[in-house]
Design a protein around this motif. Structure first.
Motif: not given
Length: 266
Positions: A124, A132, A176, A179-182, A212, A215
């Motif tokens: 990541c 996204p 996290n 979960m938050a990564h594009n 988050p 998601a």
């Protein structure tokens, strides 16, 4: 006829391994089998049951055997000189082994989870799409395989690990970041795995640390990844993940327990 021959050969090999382990040659057998697994079984297309020879060797020395097998698979996963096919196969074997082999100590599982999520987080940090992703890219195949393998394992081990005092460690996993990564790994995970993962993380109180708000769940594009003894159907054909959530337990470390699990006789 072919299946009967394979059963007979497996029967002989299990008996041979049992005799060698009983003689005190376990370390030598594990070393030999690990080399055979890496060179022959791992690249084999749709290998189904032969892998359980390796599993049996690990069961005879759960701490040392499991750790060495898992570490070898993690090395293969991170080896960019190997093909993506071999690397994703390594993820599949790793995930199946941790999730389903009840003899693997929870300390070893915890270490493996930390290393696997670390592989994902490092990727990541290297790959940062501007927006996204709406579809999976071929160059990210190993990353998505690692993430799905991680979610898959957690579906099996979250509850028992929390019950055994590992909740703090689980909460500290940098989920996290994923979960938050594009790259949206949960979005491209198999729906059955993504839904079960999210449901359990929420029920156990882990979601607030991992996921988050808002998601997306899986379902856009199914990742075609087979997990070890799920290879007869492929995980894409999994219809009852919840019903199969319990980790497999052999009847002790002996040959009979593995025979029952393999369906190759008593």
């Amino acid at each position: 006829e072919t299946a009967d021959k394979l059963d007979s050969v497996m029967e002989l090999l299990f008996q041979f391994l049992k005799e060698e382990f009983d003689k005190g040659n376990g370390a030598k057998m594990r070393y030999t089998l690990l080399g055979i697994f890496s060179q022959l079984l791992l690249p084999a297309h749709r290998s189904k049951f032969t892998q359980f020879l390796m599993f049996y060797a690990c069961a005879r020395a759960p701490q040392e055997g499991s750790q060495s097998f898992i570490d070898q698979l993690l090395i293969s996963i991170q080896d960019t000189n190997r093909s993506d096919l071999i690397r994703t196969a390594s993820v599949a074997y790793l995930s199946s082994f941790i999730a389903r082999a009840a003899f693997v100590p929870y300390g070893v599982i915890a270490d493996a989870l930390q290393k696997l999520v670390g592989v994902c987080v490092i990727y990541c940090g290297k790959v940062r799409p501007d927006a996204p992703c709406t579809e999976m890219r071929d160059e990210d195949a190993v990353f998505y395989a690692c993430c799905q393998g991680l979610f898959y394992v957690l579906c099996y081990v979250m509850q028992p690990m929390c019950a055994r005092g590992y909740e703090g460690l689980l909460r500290q996993l940098p989920m996290n970041v994923l979960m938050a990564h594009n790259l949206m790994p949960l979005h491209f995970c198999l729906p059955a795995v993504a839904d079960e993962f999210t449901k359990q993380a929420t029920a156990l109180g882990l979601a607030d640390a991992w996921v988050p708000g808002g998601a997306p769940l899986g379902g856009v594009e199914r990742l075609r990844l087979r997990f070890g003894d799920d290879q007869r159907h492929g995980l894409a054909g999994e219809t009852d993940l919840v019903g199969r959530q319990q980790r497999l337990r052999c009847e002790g470390k002996g040959l009979a327990g593995l025979h029952v699990r393999l369906g190759i006789g008593a």
